[in-house]
Design an enzyme around this catalytic site. Structure first.
Site, PDB file in Angstrom:
ATOM      1  CG  ASP A  38      -1.859  -1.193   1.223  1.00  0.00           C
ATOM      2  OD1 ASP A  38      -2.360  -1.563   0.152  1.00  0.00           O
ATOM      3  OD2 ASP A  38      -2.032  -1.797   2.299  1.00  0.00           O
ATOM      4  CG  HIS A  66      -2.385  -1.792  -7.262  1.00  0.00           C
ATOM      5  ND1 HIS A  66      -1.633  -1.811  -6.116  1.00  0.00           N
ATOM      6  CD2 HIS A  66      -1.832  -2.690  -8.083  1.00  0.00           C
ATOM      7  CE1 HIS A  66      -0.666  -2.705  -6.258  1.00  0.00           C
ATOM      8  NE2 HIS A  66      -0.777  -3.260  -7.430  1.00  0.00           N
TER       9      HIS A  66
HETATM   10  P1  GDP Z   1      -0.862   0.279  -3.589  1.00  0.00           P
HETATM   11  O1  GDP Z   1      -1.473  -0.972  -3.097  1.00  0.00           O
HETATM   12  O2  GDP Z   1       0.601   0.357  -3.324  1.00  0.00           O
HETATM   13  O3  GDP Z   1      -1.183   0.561  -5.014  1.00  0.00           O
HETATM   14  O4  GDP Z   1      -1.493   1.463  -2.744  1.00  0.00           O
HETATM   15  P2  GDP Z   1      -3.036   1.640  -2.337  1.00  0.00           P
HETATM   16  O5  GDP Z   1      -3.794   2.040  -3.539  1.00  0.00           O
HETATM   17  O6  GDP Z   1      -3.519   0.488  -1.557  1.00  0.00           O
HETATM   18  O7  GDP Z   1      -2.911   2.840  -1.312  1.00  0.00           O
HETATM   19  C1  GDP Z   1      -2.462   4.088  -1.696  1.00  0.00           C
HETATM   20  C2  GDP Z   1      -3.574   5.126  -1.450  1.00  0.00           C
HETATM   21  O8  GDP Z   1      -3.012   6.410  -1.352  1.00  0.00           O
HETATM   22  C3  GDP Z   1      -4.580   5.230  -2.581  1.00  0.00           C
HETATM   23  O9  GDP Z   1      -5.834   5.540  -2.058  1.00  0.00           O
HETATM   24  C4  GDP Z   1      -4.053   6.390  -3.431  1.00  0.00           C
HETATM   25  O10 GDP Z   1      -5.061   7.069  -4.175  1.00  0.00           O
HETATM   26  C5  GDP Z   1      -3.473   7.285  -2.375  1.00  0.00           C
HETATM   27  N1  GDP Z   1      -2.309   8.047  -2.789  1.00  0.00           N
HETATM   28  C6  GDP Z   1      -1.283   7.662  -3.595  1.00  0.00           C
HETATM   29  N2  GDP Z   1      -0.340   8.617  -3.650  1.00  0.00           N
HETATM   30  C7  GDP Z   1      -0.752   9.627  -2.837  1.00  0.00           C
HETATM   31  C8  GDP Z   1      -0.182  10.887  -2.445  1.00  0.00           C
HETATM   32  O11 GDP Z   1       0.898  11.277  -2.844  1.00  0.00           O
HETATM   33  N3  GDP Z   1      -0.915  11.632  -1.567  1.00  0.00           N
HETATM   34  C9  GDP Z   1      -2.116  11.239  -1.078  1.00  0.00           C
HETATM   35  N4  GDP Z   1      -2.744  12.040  -0.222  1.00  0.00           N
HETATM   36  N5  GDP Z   1      -2.682  10.059  -1.423  1.00  0.00           N
HETATM   37  C10 GDP Z   1      -2.007   9.257  -2.290  1.00  0.00           C
HETATM   38 MG    MG Z   2      -2.890  -1.615  -1.820  1.00  0.00          MG
END
Ligand code: GDP
Ligand code: MG
Length: 422
Positions: free
Chosen positions: A12, A40
């Protein structure tokens, strides 16, 4: 160019949004491990999308997406995910989605086994996502798996399913559950398998040709380094290999070398499920960070455990991933803090260490916390120079303490909310 994009921490980290951002130059995006046990989240000009199984490139019109042999695929979930996206206007065809004939089907009894096992363990549970991932990988290595390619031969598959279900029922009834009916499984496979079948192909051939033609391929990982079955916080890991070096194997071109490894690392820490999480925050402090970061599981909605940036864990993640550089995500989430805690080292049995221990030593580790000055709102910054001095100091400290250059910083969830550093 063959690039792998991987998580440095517990998952995440924002991989989905970074793949979405960095994938524009790539012809092909491959998922190479895991199943629908993680999510994601991608927000772009077409809307907000949560992807569990499909590679993030599915949201770009010109990108071909591959689901490799290292994956485990719940057919019913796949059908649902494809339908949700198609309803939102995303085009998904055998031309832009190719599923390996060697990937393993995650069956309804795998999910059932996962749930029964978590319930049996009660307060000793691992925090499984209950999507059947551990049981299906176990069956793969027991050589009792059903492969996606089997869906193309339903007649011979029925016989195989009967044998496998007989074997599986030894376990199912052992949990005190009614035996699974082979006919039900065959019906399920027919229903969802016929939906998936057009996408199933020998992706190795497709990918080898693409490599020979000099196409650009990106391998997209799920979860993070600390969840790798071998090198993570076993047994609180996932059941697959989350590391970059597994990408060519899990995608289908095991003889191919990667050119570049991009590590996605969060500006603070989160962890879903059970297991050691040395610098965990609790109470009010945790609640504020969780709320600011929107830290609730994309696949399960579970509140994520949160903590400060963890130097020993991140250094280790970078090392086992072999990251060439880092994209640091979610810096904006720390804006509300007057002072920012960082776990700069662990103390184990009275001795300070910067290395990440495994096994029992990790359970005894205590965080050594240092505070950095808060930097306020950074969400509008689009270059390193625009960042407040305190933010620059925070980033430079992370870079120096982990020993890996930071090339991107994200300051918001939107596609354009990031800073590139030359
Ligand atoms: P992944 O599993 O690594 O793809 O990550 P997730 O999607 O589970 O969690 C990342 C969350 O953080 C998502 O809701 C994204 O929209 C959000 N997100 C990603 N980058 C940023 C950022 O730079 N700032 C903020 N505030 N939210 C972000
Ligand atoms: Mg995730």
């Amino acid at each position: 160019m063959l690039t792998s994009i991987v998580g440095i921490n517990w998952g995440d980290e924002g991989k989905g949004r970074m793949v979405d951002l960095l994938s524009s130059d790539y012809d092909i995006i491959c998922r190479y491990q895991g199943g629908n046990n993680a999510g994601h989240t991608v927000i772009n000009d077409r809307g907000k999308f949560v992807l569990n199984l499909l590679p993030s490139g599915i949201l770009r019109e010109t990108t071909v997406n591959v689901m490799g042999n290292g994956m485990v695929i719940d057919l019913e979930h796949l059908a649902g995910e494809i339908k949700t996206l198609t309803d939102k206007g995303i085009k998904i065809t055998p031309d832009n989605l190719k599923i390996s004939d060697k990937a393993i089907v995650c069956m309804p009894y795998h999910k059932m086994q996962d749930i029964m096992e978590e319930e049996r363990l009660a307060d000793k549970k691992f925090g499984s996502t209950r999507r059947g991932i551990a049981p299906v990988y176990a069956d793969k290595y027991m050589k009792k798996g059903i492969r996606m390619g089997d869906l193309l031969h339903m007649d011979t598959l029925s016989e195989k399913v009967k044998d496998i279900v007989d074997w599986k029922n030894i376990t199912v009834t052992g949990y005190g559950h009614e035996p699974v009916k082979a006919e039900d499984m065959i019906d399920w496979l027919k229903k969802y398998g016929s939906f998936a079948a057009p996408f199933v192909t020998d992706v190795s051939e497709f990918l080898s040709d693409a490599v020979n033609e000099g196409k650009d391929i990106m391998f997209e990982a799920q979860l993070g380094a600390l969840r790798d079955i071998d090198f993570g916080i076993y047994p609180y890991t996932s059941s697959s290999q989350t590391l970059a070096s597994f990408a060519p194997i899990g995608a289908g071109i095991p003889g191919t070398k990667l050119d570049k490894i991009i590590g996605i690392m969060k500006a603070y820490s989160t962890c879903v499920g059970e297991g050691p999480f040395t610098a965990e925050m609790f109470g009010d402090e945790a609640e504020k960070l969780r709320a600011s970061g929107g830290e609730y599981g994309a696949a399960t909605g579970r509140p994520r455990r949160v903590g400060p940036f963890d130097v020993p864990a991140s250094r280790y993640g970078i090392k086992v991933q072999g990251a060439d550089f880092i994209a640091l995500t979610k810096l904006d989430v720390l804006s509300y803090m007057d002072e920012i805690p960082v776990c700069i080292a662990y103390e184990i049995d009275g001795i300070k260490t910067f290395d990440f221990p495994t096994g029992d030593r990790l359970n005894r580790a205590k965080p050594v916390i240092e505070y950095f000055a808060g930097f306020g709102d950074v969400s509008g910054c689009r270059s390193f120079d625009e960042l407040p001095d305190a933010a620059k100091k925070y980033i430079r400290f992370i870079e120096e303490s982990t020993g890996c250059p930071i090339k991107y910083i994200s300051v918001g969830a939107g596609r354009d909310e990031y800073i590139a550093i030359d």
